[in-house]
Write a protein that holds these residues in place. Structure first.
Motif, PDB file in Angstrom:
ATOM      1  N   GLN A  94       0.773  -1.109  -0.053  1.00 13.48           N
ATOM      2  CA  GLN A  94       0.052   0.043   0.059  1.00 13.48           C
ATOM      3  C   GLN A  94       0.936   1.355   0.127  1.00 13.48           C
ATOM      4  OE1 GLN A  94      -2.384  -0.937   3.354  1.00 13.48           O
ATOM      5  NE2 GLN A  94      -4.039  -1.091   2.205  1.00 13.48           N
ATOM      6  N   GLU A 134      -0.812  -0.772   5.411  1.00 15.57           N
ATOM      7  CA  GLU A 134      -1.052   0.507   6.040  1.00 15.57           C
ATOM      8  C   GLU A 134      -2.295   0.760   6.744  1.00 15.57           C
ATOM      9  OE1 GLU A 134      -0.227   3.699   3.204  1.00 15.57           O
ATOM     10  OE2 GLU A 134       1.788   3.722   3.672  1.00 15.57           O
ATOM     11  N   SER A 135      -3.601   0.059   6.112  1.00 16.11           N
ATOM     12  CA  SER A 135      -4.723  -0.037   6.690  1.00 16.11           C
ATOM     13  C   SER A 135      -5.502  -0.994   5.982  1.00 16.11           C
ATOM     14  CB  SER A 135      -5.392   1.280   6.466  1.00 16.11           C
ATOM     15  OG  SER A 135      -5.803   1.507   5.213  1.00 16.11           O
ATOM     16  N   ARG A 185      -9.452  -2.067   5.210  1.00 18.82           N
ATOM     17  CA  ARG A 185     -11.059  -1.636   5.383  1.00 18.82           C
ATOM     18  C   ARG A 185     -11.818  -2.770   5.803  1.00 18.82           C
ATOM     19  NH1 ARG A 185     -10.907   1.756  -0.309  1.00 18.82           N
ATOM     20  NH2 ARG A 185      -9.333   3.338   0.119  1.00 18.82           N
TER      21      ARG A 185
END
Length: 240
Positions: free
Chosen positions: A164, A218-219, A221
């Motif tokens: 990412q 990074e994240s 969802r």
């Protein structure tokens, strides 16, 4: 949910490049030149101002493509890219690799532009990688569909990477090229408007040339989907 089939993303038979250029001083010229030198499939430049690029006949728009393509690499900036996809006929493109920035990562107009891109892609029936990404590599077939200038070597039991972070991905790919570390596949998902880290993870888990998978996260969802995909992947090979 069954992950999407990304085989024609990582191993396309046909590629079109929106924003291709005959000038090696431009990013579109550099990316297209690398593809022209290494990609053995059908390669089509899209540029309304040039009739021929690197020995290939150019077409003025996505609508003018002579046949459907597996992968459309977009180098045209934000508004031009979105307008091109809004005019893209349904079924003309399977995957869009949207490299330009200026979308959801920037304030004011960026998020709306990204929503328009996602909506246009759904209408055209194509899957999107990005936007705001460095691109994709397939070391097994020598495919450099990215803005990374050096191509890492391929080889069996190579490292497959999904990231990412474009900066991290570019640094890793260039380190691999310098050190001779085999990279089977690489994909930067960028802003993740569609194709996700989990989708790439599932593809690499089933890729015979990938021995180890590396993720830069990074994240997440959709945590349940990512966790399921990760649990299945680690049954097949190590994941770092």
């Amino acid at each position: 949910m069954t992950p999407p089939d990304l085989s024609r993303l990582f191993s396309p038979r046909s590629i079109a490049v929106l924003g291709a250029s005959a000038s090696l001083d431009k990013l579109g010229g550099q990316v297209f030149a690398r593809l022209a030198a290494s990609f053995s499939g059908d390669l089509i430049p899209i540029n309304p101002g040039e009739s021929e690029i690197a020995g290939r006949a150019s077409v003025p728009s996505v609508e003018a493509l002579p046949h459907p393509v597996d992968l459309l690499i977009a180098l045209a900036p934000g508004e031009r890219l979105v307008e091109a996809i809004e005019r893209c006929p349904e079924g003309r493109v399977d995957f869009l690799l949207a490299i330009p920035s200026g979308f959801g990562e920037v304030p004011h107009e960026g998020p709306d532009l990204q929503l328009r891109l996602a909506a246009a892609a759904r209408r055209a029936g194509l899957r999107v990688v990005g936007p705001n990404c460095v691109g994709l590599l397939n070391g097994t077939i020598g495919l450099n569909a990215s803005i990374i200038p050096l191509m890492p070597p391929g080889g069996a039991a190579g490292l497959g990477v999904a990231t990412q972070s474009g900066g991290f991905g570019m640094a890793l790919a260039m380190y691999a090229a310098d050190s001779g570390m085999a990279v089977s596949g690489f994909c930067d998902v960028g802003n993740t408007v569609d194709v996700s880290l989990a989708d790439c993870l599932a593809h690499l888990a089933g890729d015979a040339a990938t021995g180890v998978i590396g993720l830069y996260v990074e994240s997440v969802r959709d945590l349940p989907s990512f966790t399921r995909t990760l649990s299945a992947a680690i049954q097949a090979k190590p994941v770092v």
